[in-house]
Design an enzyme around this catalytic site. Structure first.
Site, PDB file in Angstrom:
ATOM      1  N   LEU A   1      -3.369   3.419  -3.649  1.00  0.00           N
ATOM      2  CA  LEU A   1      -4.374   2.819  -2.770  1.00  0.00           C
ATOM      3  C   LEU A   1      -3.717   2.338  -1.472  1.00  0.00           C
ATOM      4  CD1 LEU A   1      -6.174   0.856  -5.620  1.00  0.00           C
ATOM      5  CD2 LEU A   1      -7.054   2.890  -4.433  1.00  0.00           C
ATOM      6  N   PRO A   2      -4.492   2.242  -0.377  1.00  0.00           N
ATOM      7  CA  PRO A   2      -3.878   2.062   0.939  1.00  0.00           C
ATOM      8  C   PRO A   2      -3.393   0.668   1.306  1.00  0.00           C
ATOM      9  CG  PRO A   2      -6.253   2.305   1.140  1.00  0.00           C
ATOM     10  CD  PRO A   2      -5.926   2.585  -0.290  1.00  0.00           C
TER      11      PRO A   2
ATOM     12  N   LYS B   1      10.866  -0.717  -1.794  1.00  0.00           N
ATOM     13  CA  LYS B   1      10.045   0.140  -0.939  1.00  0.00           C
ATOM     14  C   LYS B   1       9.964  -0.419   0.477  1.00  0.00           C
ATOM     15  CE  LYS B   1       7.124   3.222   0.516  1.00  0.00           C
ATOM     16  NZ  LYS B   1       5.765   3.412   0.008  1.00  0.00           N
TER      17      LYS B   1
ATOM     18  N   THR C   1       2.077   0.673  -1.792  1.00  0.00           N
ATOM     19  CA  THR C   1       2.971  -0.323  -1.198  1.00  0.00           C
ATOM     20  C   THR C   1       2.184  -1.621  -1.086  1.00  0.00           C
ATOM     21  OG1 THR C   1       4.089   1.420   0.045  1.00  0.00           O
ATOM     22  CG2 THR C   1       4.504  -0.846   0.727  1.00  0.00           C
TER      23      THR C   1
ATOM     24  N   LYS D   1       1.539  -2.241   8.483  1.00  0.00           N
ATOM     25  CA  LYS D   1       1.370  -3.088   7.299  1.00  0.00           C
ATOM     26  C   LYS D   1       2.661  -3.203   6.515  1.00  0.00           C
ATOM     27  CE  LYS D   1       0.108  -1.185   3.637  1.00  0.00           C
ATOM     28  NZ  LYS D   1       0.747  -0.578   2.436  1.00  0.00           N
TER      29      LYS D   1
END
Length: 292
Positions: free
Chosen positions: A66-67, A167, A92, A236
């Site tokens: 998911l974003p 990450k 992430t 982000k």
């Protein structure tokens, strides 16, 4: 471990990862708000359900791709089905949100496992992603067939959020490479050197990086700007990195400069623009174009 698993989020990254799992022999139950994305996977053999709750009633293992952290949290807190035992977050999300979700789902007997990936859409299609994992070692071992279908798995540690931190470390460097490579290549062009020559020389020398080796040849020199990752997502990720560093008591001025560049890109190019377009901001200031 059963051969039927759930997958939520079959967009740019999620779809090729879901396809890799299906190619490895797993049966997928999927859910996504995008009906068209779901339909294409159903044609390939997946089964769709109309909610996250329905999916967690059907399978014990669910992958998420998911974003943004708010979307991950919203979906994660809906996963309350009677069959569900573990959730593997490929997104992430950041370490703090991961720890919160691990505690919330853990109270219901569900393990929240971090497994963010790196390598872009191309890596997802090819099954060559770097797959970072944090959570109980027994889950990492049990999930090997699934994780190896996506790429090369790395066990980061047992503590929730560690893979998310890894990450962010990776993506801050990737963001810096894109930012600084854009400025360096434009400087060479401004001085009178052909853009393709600039990139080829860098890639034969010590300055080569993922931006010069992949992004410029594939999506910038030809003017396509179609690498497949959005400016809003890169901003982000860097913002999450800087926030996490501050929580650790670190002041990292270089990374704050990278964030400032992506803040500008977000404001001027829009969240949905391809992140390779950041080069156009330097081009505009220099009055040249970095094209082959």
């Amino acid at each position: 471990m059963g051969r039927t698993i759930g997958f939520i989020g079959v967009g740019n990254m999620g779809r090729p990862m879901a396809e890799r799992l299906m190619a490895a022999g797993f049966d997928l139950v999927i859910h996504d708000a995008n009906a068209a994305a779901v339909a294409s996977l159903v044609e390939a053999g997946a089964r769709s359900v109309d909610s996250a709750v329905a999916l967690s009633d059907a399978v014990d293992t669910v992958f998420l791709s998911l974003p943004t952290p708010p979307i991950v949290e919203a979906v994660g807190r809906q996963l309350q089905g009677k069959a569900l035992r573990r959730v593997i977050d490929l997104s992430t999300t950041g370490p703090q949100k991961s720890r919160e979700l691990s505690a919330a789902l853990g109270a219901r007997g569900v393990r929240w496992l971090d497994s963010p990936v790196s390598g872009g859409v191309g890596g997802a299609v090819a099954g060559t992603l770097a797959v970072m994992f944090s959570g109980p070692r027994e889950d990492f071992d049990d999930l090997q067939d699934m994780l190896k279908a996506l790429g090369k798995p790395f066990y980061i540690g047992a503590e929730p959020g560690l893979a998310q931190t890894m990450k962010l470390v990776n993506n801050c460097l990737s963001a810096a490479a894109m930012t600084l490579s854009s400025e360096a290549v434009v400087m060479g062009v401004k001085a009178g050197i052909d853009a393709r020559t600039v990139v080829e020389v860098i890639n034969a020398g010590s300055g080569r990086n993922t931006a010069t080796m992949q992004k410029f040849p594939q999506s910038i020199l030809n003017g396509a700007f179609d690498y497949g990752f959005h400016t809003g997502l890169m901003q982000k990720d860097v913002a999450l990195f800087v926030r996490t560093a501050e929580e650790l008591g670190l002041d990292l001025p270089g990374c704050r400069s990278v964030l400032a560049a992506w803040d500008e890109a977000l404001a001027k190019l829009g969240a949905g623009s391809d992140f390779t377009r950041i080069v156009t901001l330097t081009e505009e200031r220099a009055g040249v174009q970095a094209r082959g």
